[in-house]
Structure formats: C-alpha cells, structure tokens
Design an enzyme around this catalytic site. Structure first.
Site, short mmCIF file in Angstrom:
data_model
loop_
_atom_site.label_atom_id
_atom_site.label_comp_id
_atom_site.label_asym_id
_atom_site.label_seq_id
_atom_site.Cartn_x
_atom_site.Cartn_y
_atom_site.Cartn_z
CG HIS A 51 -1.99 0.93 1.27
ND1 HIS A 51 -3.21 0.66 1.86
CD2 HIS A 51 -2.08 2.20 0.81
CE1 HIS A 51 -4.00 1.73 1.75
NE2 HIS A 51 -3.33 2.67 1.12
CG HIS A 53 -1.36 6.57 -1.53
ND1 HIS A 53 -2.49 6.39 -2.30
CD2 HIS A 53 -1.64 6.03 -0.32
CE1 HIS A 53 -3.43 5.79 -1.57
NE2 HIS A 53 -2.94 5.56 -0.36
NE ARG A 55 -0.27 11.41 -2.59
CZ ARG A 55 -1.26 10.77 -1.97
NH1 ARG A 55 -2.11 10.02 -2.65
NH2 ARG A 55 -1.42 10.88 -0.67
CG ASN A 85 -5.32 7.49 -4.23
OD1 ASN A 85 -4.21 6.98 -4.43
ND2 ASN A 85 -5.61 8.17 -3.13
CG ASP A 298 -2.35 4.49 3.74
OD1 ASP A 298 -2.28 4.85 2.56
OD2 ASP A 298 -3.29 4.79 4.50
N1 LIG Z 1 -4.43 7.27 4.21
C1 LIG Z 1 -4.75 8.50 3.97
O1 LIG Z 1 -5.03 9.25 4.91
N2 LIG Z 1 -4.76 9.02 2.73
C2 LIG Z 1 -4.57 8.29 1.50
C3 LIG Z 1 -5.80 7.58 1.07
C4 LIG Z 1 -6.11 6.34 1.88
O2 LIG Z 1 -5.22 5.52 2.13
O3 LIG Z 1 -7.27 6.12 2.23
C5 LIG Z 1 -4.13 9.26 0.42
O4 LIG Z 1 -4.19 8.94 -0.77
O5 LIG Z 1 -3.67 10.36 0.77
ZN LIG Z 2 -7.37 4.01 2.47
ZN LIG Z 3 -3.96 4.54 1.09
#
Ligand SMILES: NC(=O)N[C@@H](CC(=O)O)C(=O)O
Ligand SMILES: [Zn+2]
Ligand SMILES: [Zn+2]
Length: 430
Positions: A51, A53, A55, A85, A298
């Site tokens: 997990h 991000h 970007r 996302n 995350d």
């Molecule tokens: N974890 C978060 O607080 N934010 C995540 C989105 C997500 O993991 O739900 C993001 O894309 O910024």
């Molecule tokens: Zn999430």
């Molecule tokens: Zn996330």
C-alpha cells in the site's frame, strides 16, 4: 557486479555468507565479488509494501515514481504496490502499464500497479479489471483506496470478476455515511476537542459485510489499514470460518494514538484516523498472532500546501516508507511480540503472497526464501544503530512524517534488487 555478504544473521538467528551473482543467490566460489562485512547485521528478504501512494501521474509536486522508489529502497523495500488514486485514476490498462514502465525505468524498486475497482473511483461502474490483469503490468490487486467500494452489489461483482485470475479486492473499509464530516476517531478525545468523529463501526461494519460477500462468492478479500480492536474481532471470526480474507496494519496505527489530535497538528491527520491505546494493543496482538497478515505503509505524501494548514482543511495521510521497519522493530520486536522471522513474514513473505508477487509476474519474484537459486532481493539492517527522523533527511518530496524528532532503532545499510545494490552504506544508488 557480484557481492559476497559475510557473516549476516538470517531471520532464524543463524549466521551465514551470501553470494549475490547474476541476480540470484548463488553457490560456489566468490571470485571477484565485492565483500561486504555484515557481522552484527540482520538480513531480511526484500520488504514488500502492499500500500504505497506514489502520486504519479497527477501530483508530482507531492511525490514521483522516482522519489517514492528511492524512499522505498532506503526503507528496505524491493517491491511496492502503487495505489490507483492518481490523476488520471489507474482504472485502465494504458495507465497501469505506464506506471509499471516508469517504475522499471527508475529501477530502484519493482513498482507493481494496483488497479482501480471502479471507473474514476466513482464507486458505480467496474473498471476494466480483466484488461488490467492481462496487460503488461499483470495487475492482481484492485482497490478504490481513498474511497470505499460502498455499493454491496458492485463489491460482489468485483469479487466475482477477479476470481477468474486469483485477483484480490483490497477494500478501504469506511462506510461514508457514518463518517460524513469526520475529522478524527470518534470517542473521548473527539468529544473533548469538539471535532466530528469517525466511529470504529464505520470500518467494522464494512469488513463484516465484505467478509460475508467474499464467502458467498468464494473470492479473495484484503482489508487495507485495519485500525480498530473491533475489526480484529471481525477478522478473527472470518478467518475461523475459513473465509479467504487477509488484512494489513500500518506502522502508525501500531504506534500513535488519537491523543495526538489535541496538538491540532495536521501531520497526525490520517485515514482511517489514529485510534485509542486499546486499539493499538489489539492491533499489535493481531499482527503477532497472524489475524493481521501484513504490515503496509499507506505511504501518503502530501505537499506543504495540503498539509500545513488548518486541521479541517488538511488532507489525510502520512509518509511511511523510510520509517516502517524501525517502527515495527520498536512496537513489535522490542516488545517481544515478533521475532525477526516474524518481521520477514509480515513485511515480505505475506505481502508478496497477497499481492501475487511470489511467482513470475510482470515484476520479478518477491518474498521468496533466502536460498540458493532465488532472486537476490534482500536488505541488510543494523539493528543496533539508532537514528533520529528529520523531515528534510527523507527522500520523499513531501515532508509529512509524524515521527520528526523521534529516535528509532534499526538502520537500513544496504538493499539489493535482483543482486544490484539500490542502497549501499545507507545511501540510495541512483
Ligand atoms: N491514508 C490517507 O489518509 N490518505 C490516503 C488515502 C487512503 O489511504 O485512504 C491518500 O491517498 O492520501
Ligand atoms: Zn485508504
Ligand atoms: Zn492509502
């Protein structure tokens, strides 16, 4: 380039030499190999993040595939699953292929794209799951992360669809009707601070529903960033029934609590929110006993503009890649809840299995045993070196670490991706 790693301690506590040659762990004479003295160092299989991000595309001012890959390598990772996302959303074969190719070009870590479940993360129409699975990126994990797949019929169809190629739906479990306007965990602290609460039941109810749907369909469910003691109970029940559900927990949910919201510092704003000390304890126990299968960062970089503002206006999310292993050492190993073999299982083997990365996918194989003939994906850690986190010292473009000023155990000394050093002497190699 080949390497002879001398005297490293394996996850099971035994000490060995490792020869890295032609991308694999090799046997035989070490002629010409560069020798690395690993006495006192721990070796782990390359970490795998379910997990992340990154970007890119869309918010390259917060992170790029290159900067995120560098942060990952410095954190000991050899593979990361890049969340969908982005802007545009990774909901079509062309986009996941682009992300996968850019990851390959950077070459610091294998970037395995996650595909969106629904078009534009809209929650209504299924994305081209089959086309993404068949693409060069060989997508196996699908998620609308950031959003919950809230419609039960859509979730059911997604689970049915991915069954054909042993895919998995990774759910961001949050009933949006129960979290409307929420700013932090619902409880004593939110009442005291006068902030709208995000109740635990908003997560737990979706996990229970999705576990029942996965059982009904006979398909695979993965639960993202589990954050409450009640969710652990639901998962325990589902697993005891033989339902094919796996789950991850973030390092921040293993360490931090909702009392930090009292600072009104948005660096502590995250989704799902930081919970109570009781939740933290339940999550640690669940990770120890396997009810929670994996640690996932995350990693959610955000620009200063999006983060250094009022609490209510700030985006949720925290950096995680460069601090994950040290936080796990602090919360799980120093406390005696996990040994190093357990760390290898929860941060490499299990996430690789869940993401379908242990075999010949679009990326190389990850989460494999440290044995002759296996791909040389591994990390050397100095368990006795402690370091203090500074936001400027991190490789991410963004600065939103909640650990600034904290001294943590465990320094990544070197990371190897298919026998090539991506980190050496604690420094990224590109
Ligand atoms: N974890 C978060 O607080 N934010 C995540 C989105 C997500 O993991 O739900 C993001 O894309 O910024
Ligand atoms: Zn999430
Ligand atoms: Zn996330």
């Amino acid at each position: 380039m080949s390497y002879l790693i001398r005297g490293a301690t394996l996850p099971d506590g035994t000490t060995t030499d490792l020869l890295l040659r032609d991308g694999v762990l090799a046997e035989g004479p070490a002629d010409g190999a560069e020798v690395i003295d690993a006495e006192g160092l721990r070796v782990l299989p390359g970490l795998v993040d379910l997990h992340t991000h990154l970007r890119q595309p869309g918010r390259e001012d917060a992170e790029t595939i290159e900067t995120g890959s560098r942060a990952a390598a410095l954190g000991g990772y050899t593979a990361v699953c890049a969340m969908a996302n982005t802007d545009p959303v990774a909901d079509a074969a062309g986009i996941v292929e682009q992300v996968w190719r850019l990851g390959r070009e950077v070459g610091l870590v294998d970037v395995q794209p996650v595909g969106a479940v629904t078009l534009g993360l809209g929650g209504e129409r299924l994305a081209e799951l089959g086309a993404m699975a068949d693409s060069a990126a060989r997508v196996r994990v699908f998620s609308d992360d950031g959003h919950c797949v809230h419609d039960a019929a859509v979730m059911r169809r997604a689970l049915e669809y991915v069954k054909a190629f042993d895919g998995v739906i990774a759910q961001h479990a949050e009933d949006p009707k129960l979290t409307a306007g929420a700013q932090m965990n619902e409880g004593e602290q939110s009442a005291r601070l006068g902030l709208t609460g995000w109740p635990a039941v908003a997560e737990e109810a979706i996990i229970a529903r999705d576990a029942l749907l996965a059982a009904h369909v006979g398909s695979r469910l993965h639960v993202c960033h589990v954050s409450t003691a009640g969710s652990v109970e639901v998962l325990r029940w589902a697993k005891s029934r033989g339902i094919r559900v796996t789950a991850e927990v973030t390092p921040h949910h293993l360490l931090l609590t909702d009392e930090l919201a009292a600072t009104y510092d948005p660096v502590y704003k995250v989704n799902p929110p930081l919970r109570t000390a009781e939740d933290v304890n339940a999550l640690r126990e669940a990770l120890a006993d396997g009810t929670i299968d994996a640690v996932a960062t995350d990693h959610a970089p955000h620009t200063r503009e999006d983060k250094e503002c009022e609490w209510a206006a700030a985006r949720p999310g925290m950096l995680g890649l460069e601090t994950a292993l040290p936080i796990v050492l602090r919360t799980m190993v120093e406390t005696g809840l996990l040994d190093w073999a357990g760390v290898a299982e929860r941060m490499s083997h299990a996430p690789a299995r869940i993401a379908g990365l242990t075999g010949d996918g679009a990326t190389g194989a990850h989460g494999r045993p440290l044995a002759a003939g296996e791909p040389a994906n591994l990390v050397l850690v100095d368990p006795s070196a402690s370091w203090t986190v500074t936001p400027e010292g991190l490789a991410s473009i963004s600065r939103n670490t909640p650990y600034a000023g904290l001294t943590l155990p465990g320094r990544v000394v070197a990371t190897f991706l298919r026998g090539r050093a991506t980190v050496l002497d604690g420094k990224a190699q590109a």
